[in-house]
Structures are given as structure tokens and as C-alpha cells.
Design an enzyme around this catalytic site. Structure first.
Site, PDB file in Angstrom:
ATOM      1  N   GLY A 193       0.797  -1.211   0.000  1.00  0.00           N
ATOM      2  CA  GLY A 193       0.000   0.000   0.000  1.00  0.00           C
ATOM      3  C   GLY A 193       0.834   1.268   0.000  1.00  0.00           C
ATOM      4  O   GLY A 193       1.971   1.301  -0.469  1.00  0.00           O
ATOM      5  N   SER A 194       0.269   2.322   0.559  1.00  0.00           N
ATOM      6  CA  SER A 194       0.833   3.672   0.444  1.00  0.00           C
ATOM      7  C   SER A 194       2.170   3.865   1.139  1.00  0.00           C
ATOM      8  O   SER A 194       2.799   4.911   0.978  1.00  0.00           O
ATOM      9  CB  SER A 194      -0.167   4.695   0.997  1.00  0.00           C
ATOM     10  OG  SER A 194      -1.373   4.651   0.267  1.00  0.00           O
ATOM     11  N   SER A 195       2.607   2.885   1.911  1.00  0.00           N
ATOM     12  CA  SER A 195       3.886   3.037   2.597  1.00  0.00           C
ATOM     13  C   SER A 195       5.059   3.151   1.614  1.00  0.00           C
ATOM     14  O   SER A 195       6.135   3.592   2.001  1.00  0.00           O
ATOM     15  CB  SER A 195       4.125   1.862   3.559  1.00  0.00           C
ATOM     16  OG  SER A 195       4.013   0.628   2.882  1.00  0.00           O
TER      17      SER A 195
END
Length: 711
Positions: free
Chosen positions: A387-389
Site C-alpha cells: 500500500g501507500s507506505s
């Protein structure tokens, strides 16, 4: 003409030389004659005497295993140790030893020890039954006509095995199964090589066997050592395991001076540092001369063994235990938040050196009973959509590609592409015009989409506008995929981490390289990465673009002869720089500021906004679909994988972290949100608390003892 006359002195000199040569040849002849006579005398006259003397001389060589080297954590706590134990062994003196002879020894040994019969296979039982059958009964198993049609003894034996019925197997008594189990281990050994029959015999068994060794040829009691783990399951899987040499690796080890029955490291650190940890065997050579039944001379030569070299790890065992407790508490606190399996993974490392300080995993598979929920190795061999990490890598990729720069603003609004579901940020109405720092702070998806689209020559201007990207070999979409993945690999995402382990995952790439999937790649929802790769990525940004090789071992030391002291350093491993990412200092600094904004004003401010250790980081939530149930009840449940990466302190990073919590239910379906953040917060607090005060790692009451596989 006058005749020339030779001088007399020259003629005398020549005669004298001829005489000397004749004498020399005669002496050589006498010496050879004496040698031939002596050889004939030894062979003909005294030959029988020497043969008898040789027959009465026995030379026995025993090799005693030396303990393997121990492992310490970075503060000197012994985390892998050895425990002395006794084993019963059988040494087959010859390849021609008859099976019946070994069976008789097994029958004599059976009353003296108790062995596990679970490993006795149906084939082993049939072999045993054949050995105990009379010749007459065995002959009846195969008819004379059948024997004529068989290829040879091996075919006949196979047919005899097949004729043993299940009823005969079921009639075997417990005592017979014990004999079969002992014989099985004896038959698996090699000539002149000790084969373990039973490990960890009791003192009573050792005494009884010792008293009966004279009637148990080939049987002996050997000293061995087994691995013990004073801290139980803590980091246990990374220490690795040991066993007898696997059959597929026999030639490899034999070429390096091992024996077939040796115990070797077969996984992780035990395997990676086998040559270091391996001990030097003690060798005892006994030469005995007998005359009839009387021993006339006996000598013993002994070469002392030595424990293997020790490893000093980068591991902080006290921090490791704290991290394991934190994960355990947070997972159990989350109740039914998980779709199916409950799991979480976390890595703590020093971004300046690559030292792994702690690495813990928890896995509770639904519907399965497990003695332990520890799954530390999952940090290096399980990959997830993060994800956005990963968006810090996406922004730096855009900077490097020239499609964005510090301060570039994009309009965060829903994007509609042909044959692609609407693409938008978590704030469905969008954030409007935002720059790169704001995009990281609020975790804008559209900002990352814009970077990916522009790298593929797509400049989206209005709803349903067709992009200028092209597909196929050499198309702009294909080039964008390659450029993004090449950039990500500089951080360690999708590439080998270089950690000192014999095996680990390098992640997984998505399949179809379509335009829509390219956008998902930019927000961490297409390719899969391991938790260690995620930690290496954020550590690279924390370390101003220098990607360090993760390491578990700092030093190799000689075994110490003094209790509670480490030996001299044999080799010290210096930190290794794998690469420097191909981005400018200004661009890296800009992204670092955006990561700090995430913690102070963005998606992680609730947990980290007031933290005294000044963290920087990036949250992530990847959408997942998990199939549950069986048959007609099988269905797909929507969920997410939570992640958080970061480092602290912001101005002088000394710890980098990655936490991943897979397959959590959506909040609307009862899933607990923020689990990864809670684990990260407690882990960082534990790290900085231990900087001020330490109580030492806590060993368990009874050290965990390794079960060595001797199959």
C-alpha cells in the site's frame, strides 16, 4: 717418420680408473644381492610370522564430535548454546556384514533401551518380517515358476516384500516393533561410520549398555551435543536448524572432509555459517597387539577436539523480546479484526549500518492448532502488497524521471480511464491541487497516479480523455513499468536485500502490465514486497540515499576457555553499502520532510504527533480480497493490509522500522484500524526506553532443546 710413444704415467692413470669402476660395480652387485636375499627371507621364511602379527594387531580410530560454536546477541547474551548428551551408535565394520548379524545385535540391544517406533514404515516392517521368517516359509512366498520369470535376486526380494500381508504386520508385537526400529537405524548406516540409533539416552540406559558392550559388536556410547535456546522461541527460526547431512548434499560435504553421519546446519544462520560453527573433532587412535588371547602392547594416540567458532549477532535480545510481546498483545487485543489468519510482522534495524536489531512475526492460522505463534522468518519469506507506505519511493521516482519536482502540484480528483475502474484517493472527493509534501502527508493516490501516467506519456486533462500511452513491446507503458521497478529496486523493493541468510524472498511482481495496473504499482497495490524489503527501503531514505546491506552477524570469535567471556575476534564484518540511489540530495531531503509531515500533521499524527523521539514515516493500507469458507459457503471478503514504515530521530536517524499487518477486516465490518501504528509506536518507545535503562533479556525457565533430525 718417427712413431709417437704415449707417456707411461697417462697409461697407468687410465688403468687405475678402470679398476675403481670395476670395484664400484661389484659393491653395487653385492648390495642388490643382499637386498634380494633379505626380501626372499622375509617373504618365504618369516612371511607367515609377519602375517600372524598383522592379524593380531588392531587399529581402531574413534572420532568424537565437538560442540558447535555458540551465538551471542550484541550485548553478550548467549542466545544459542550446546548441551552435552549421550547417544547409542552402531558402526558397521564392513559393507558385507549380513543383515541377519545386525538383526541379532538389534535383538540383543532391544531389552536395554526404549526407542521411538513412529518412524518405522510399513516397508521397514516387511523387511523385518522377512528377516525373521524361516527359509522354508520365505521360500513359499514365491513359486518356482515365478522365480524362473524373474530378472534376479532383487526382483525376487521385491516380490517377497509384496507378499507380506497387512495381517502379518498387524500381528507384530511392541517388542518386535522396537527391534525393527533399532534394525532400521543400524541398516541406514555406512561402513566404518557411526550411525545414531537413539539420541539422549538416560543415565540408566548408558550404564546398562556399558556393561553389555562386550556382547554387542559395533555398539558404542558416543558423546554428542544438541542446540539449546535459553530464550525459547525468541528469534528461534532465524538461528536455523541442524540435522544429519541431507542425502542430496552428501557429495558436497564429503568433498569437504565431513563424514556421512555428521550433524550440519541445514537452514538459516546454522547453514549460512556452517564452516564457522563447525567444531573440530577429537580423534582417538588405539593400536593393540595380541598374542593369542593376551595383549602384549597397546598404545593410544589422541588429538583433542575444539568447539566451533562463535557468532556475535546484531540482535538485541531484550528488544526482540519486547517487540514479540508488543505484537502478541496487539494481535490478541484486536479480537476478530482479521478475516482469516491473524498475523503481523515487524523489523527494527539501524539504517546507518544495516544491523538487524529485532525481527518478530506472529502467525495464528485459522483452524489449525499450533504450539507456538512465532513466525519470525515470515519477515523475509512472505510478501504482501504494502500500500501507500511505498509512496516515498514513488515521489522520488517521479523527481528522477523529470515528470515532477519539489513543489510540483497536481489536481487530486477522480480519474476515469477507458476499461479501468475509477481511480481516486481515499478522500473520494479529492484533495484538489496539492504539492509533493502535501501528497505524502495526506497519502494522496492521485498524485502518484499522475507521476505514473506521465512516465508513460499520459497527460490526463479531463474525464474520459484518452491517454497518449502505448502498449506492447517497446510501448510507453512497458517502459514506464521498467523505469519504476528499476527505481524501486534501488531502495530494495523487489530486489535482493543481501541479508546473510541462505534463502529469502525477493518479492513478487504483478502479471498484466496494463495502464490501470501501472497506477496501482505507484501506490503499492500491485507488486508484493517482504517486511524486510520495506524496512530496507525506508532505511535507505533515512540514510540519505545509501542502501545498507542488512546483516545478522557482526563478528566471528574464537571459542572462549573462560566462563561468561567471549574469545578473541577472528573476523569483524564492517557495514556494507550496496548502492546509493540515483537521486539528488535535495530531492531526498524534500521527501524526508514529507515523511516528517506524515507524523506531525498527516495520517499518523494521532499516534506520533507529540512523540519526543521525532519520528518520520509513511502509513499504508492496501486493499485485499480473501477467500473464506468451503464449497457452497465459499465467499470473498474485502479487507486491507496495514503497514507503517519510518525512522527516528528525524535529524539523526538511529532506528528504522517496518510493520505489516495483513488481511484485516474493513472498519465497517468490525476490523480494528491502526494496528500497525500501535505496534510501531510501542516498538519505538521500547527502543528509546532501553537506551536509558536495561534489565537484560529474560531467559525461559527451561531452555528449549532442539530436536535434531537424524533421518
Amino acid at each position: 717418420m718417427k712413431k709417437k710413444i704415449k707417456p707411461k704415467h697417462r697409461q697407468r692413470k687410465r688403468n687405475h680408473l678402470s679398476f675403481r669402476l670395476n670395484v664400484l660395480f661389484f659393491v653395487v652387485f653385492l648390495l642388490f644381492s643382499a637386498l634380494i636375499l633379505r626380501l626372499g627371507f622375509v617373504q618365504i621364511v618369516e612371511g607367515e610370522t609377519f602375517v600372524n602379527e598383522l592379524a593380531s594387531t588392531t587399529n581402531a580410530t574413534e572420532r568424537h564430535d565437538a560442540p558447535r560454536g555458540v551465538m551471542y546477541d550484541r550485548y553478550g547474551h548467549v542466545v544459542v548454546d550446546n548441551q552435552l548428551e549421550l547417544s547409542v551408535t552402531y558402526t558397521n565394520p564392513s559393507r558385507t556384514t549380513k543383515a541377519q548379524t545386525m538383526l541379532e545385535i538389534a535383538q540383543d540391544l532391544e531389552p536395554l533401551i526404549e526407542v521411538d517406533t513412529e518412524r518405522v514404515t510399513p516397508r521397514d516392517k516387511r523387511d523385518y518380517i522377512l528377516l525373521t521368517m524361516s527359509e522354508e516359509d520365505r521360500y513359499k512366498l514365491v513359486t518356482r515358476e515365478e522365480r524362473r520369470d524373474l530378472d534376479g535376486p532383487s526382483s525376487e526380494y521385491q516380490l517377497e516384500i509384496e507378499r507380506i500381508t497387512d495381517e502379518q504386520i498387524d500381528r507384530l508385537s511392541s517388542q518386535e516393533l522396537q527391534v525393527a526400529a533399532i534394525y532400521r537405524e543400524m541398516a541406514r548406516g555406512y561402513a566404518n561410520s557411526p550411525q545414531r540409533i537413539k539420541q539422549r539416552i538416560t543415565d540408566e540406559e548408558a550404564h546398562v549398555i556399558s556393561e553389555n558392550l562386550d556382547r554387542l559388536p559395533g555398539i558404542d556410547i558416543a558423546r554428542h551435543s544438541s542446540r539449546t535456546y535459553p530464550y525459547g522461541d525468541s528469534f528461534h527460526s532465524f538461528f536455523g536448524s541442524t540435522s544429519q547431512i541431507p542425502s542430496e548434499r552428501v557429495d558436497y560435504y564429503l568433498s569437504r572432509g565431513y563424514e556421512r553421519s555428521d550433524i550440519v546446519g541445514t537452514s538459516y544462520l546454522e547453514a549460512q555459517y556452517e564452516e564457522v560453527l563447525r567444531g573440530q573433532k577429537a580423534v582417538v587412535e588405539s593400536v593393540t597387539k595380541r598374542e593369542g588371547t593376551r595383549t602384549i602392547d597397546s598404545t593410544v594416540n589422541e588429538r583433542l577436539g575444539q568447539r566451533g567458532n562463535d557468532l556475535v549477532l546484531t540482535l538485541d535480545m531484550e528488544l526482540q523480546q519486547r517487540l514479540e510481546d508488543i505484537i502478541d498483545q496487539e494481535i490478541r487485543k484486536s479480537g476478530n479484526s482479521f478475516i482469516l489468519d491473524r498475523s503481523a510482522y515487524a523489523v527494527l534495524m539501524d539504517p546507518r549500518t544495516g544491523d538487524i536489531l529485532a525481527m518478530a512475526g506472529f502467525w495464528d492460522p485459522a483452524g489449525r492448532e499450533r504450539d507456538s505463534y512465532a513466525d519470525h522468518i515470515g519477515n523475509v519469506n512472505k510478501a504482501f502488497e504494502m500500500g501507500s507506505s511505498v509512496k516515498a519511493a514513488s515521489v522520488l521516482t517521479g523527481f528522477h524521471a523529470g515528470v515532477a519536482s519539489p513543489g510540483t502540484r497536481f489536481n487530486d480528483r477522480p480519474i476515469y480511464l477507458p476499461q479501468t475502474p475509477p481511480k481516486r484517493s481515499w478522500n473520494t472527493s479529492g484533495f484538489g491541487w496539492i504539492d509533493d509534501r502535501r501528497a505524502l502527508e495526506q497519502s494522496s493516490n492521485v498524485y502518484m497516479f499522475e507521476i505514473g501516467m506521465r512516465m508513460a506519456n499520459c497527460y490526463y486533462t479531463a474525464p474520459n480523455t484518452r491517454c497518449g500511452w502505448t502498449t506492447g513491446s517497446g510501448g510507453t507503458i512497458e517502459r514506464a513499468y521498467q523505469e519504476v521497478r528499476n527505481s524501486f529496486s534501488q531502495f530494495g523493493l523487489g530486489s535482493e536485500t543481501g541479508i546473510d541468510l541462505p534463502s529469502y524472498s525477493s518479492g513478487l511482481t504483478g502479471g498484466s502490465e496494463s495502464g490501470g495496473n501501472l497506477l496501482d504499482l505507484m501506490i503499492g497495490q500491485y507488486d508484493n514486497y517482504t517486511t524486510l524489503q520495506l524496512a530496507q527501503y525506508i532505511a535507505t531514505i533515512a540514510n540519505d540515499g545509501y542502501r545498507m546491506e542488512p546483516r545478522l552477524v557482526r563478528e566471528i570469535r574464537n571459542p572462549s576457555t573462560i566462563q561468561d567471556e567471549q574469545g578473541a575476534v577472528v573476523q569483524k564484518f564492517e557495514p556494507t553499502i550496496l548502492n546509493r540511489i540515483d537521486m539528488s540530495d535535495a530531492h531526498i531531503s524534500r521527501v524526508q520532510q514529507g515523511l516528517r509531515d506524515v507524523m506531525t500533521r498527516g495520517t499518523a499524527r494521532a499516534n506520533f504527533g507529540n512523540a519526543s523521539y521525532q519520528p518520520a514515516g509513511k502509513t499504508g493500507t492496501a486493499q485485499v480480497k480473501v477467500a473464506v469458507g468451503q464449497g457452497d459457503y465459499r465467499r470473498v471478503v474485502d479487507g486491507n493490509t496495514q503497514s507503517l514504515v519510518g525512522y527516528a530521530p528525524f535529524n539523526n536517524p538511529e532506528i528504522a522500522f517496518a510493520v505489516v499487518v495483513p488481511d484485516v477486516r474493513l472498519g465497517s465490518n468490525g476490523g480494528r484500524q491502526g494496528i500497525a501504528q500501535e505496534i510501531s509506536k510501542s516498538a519505538l518507545e521500547a527502543y528509546f526506553e532501553l537506551k536509558d535503562s536495561r534489565n537484560g533479556a529474560k531467559p525461559i525457565d527451561e531452555p528449549l532443546l532442539e530436536e535434531v533430525n537424524i533421518d
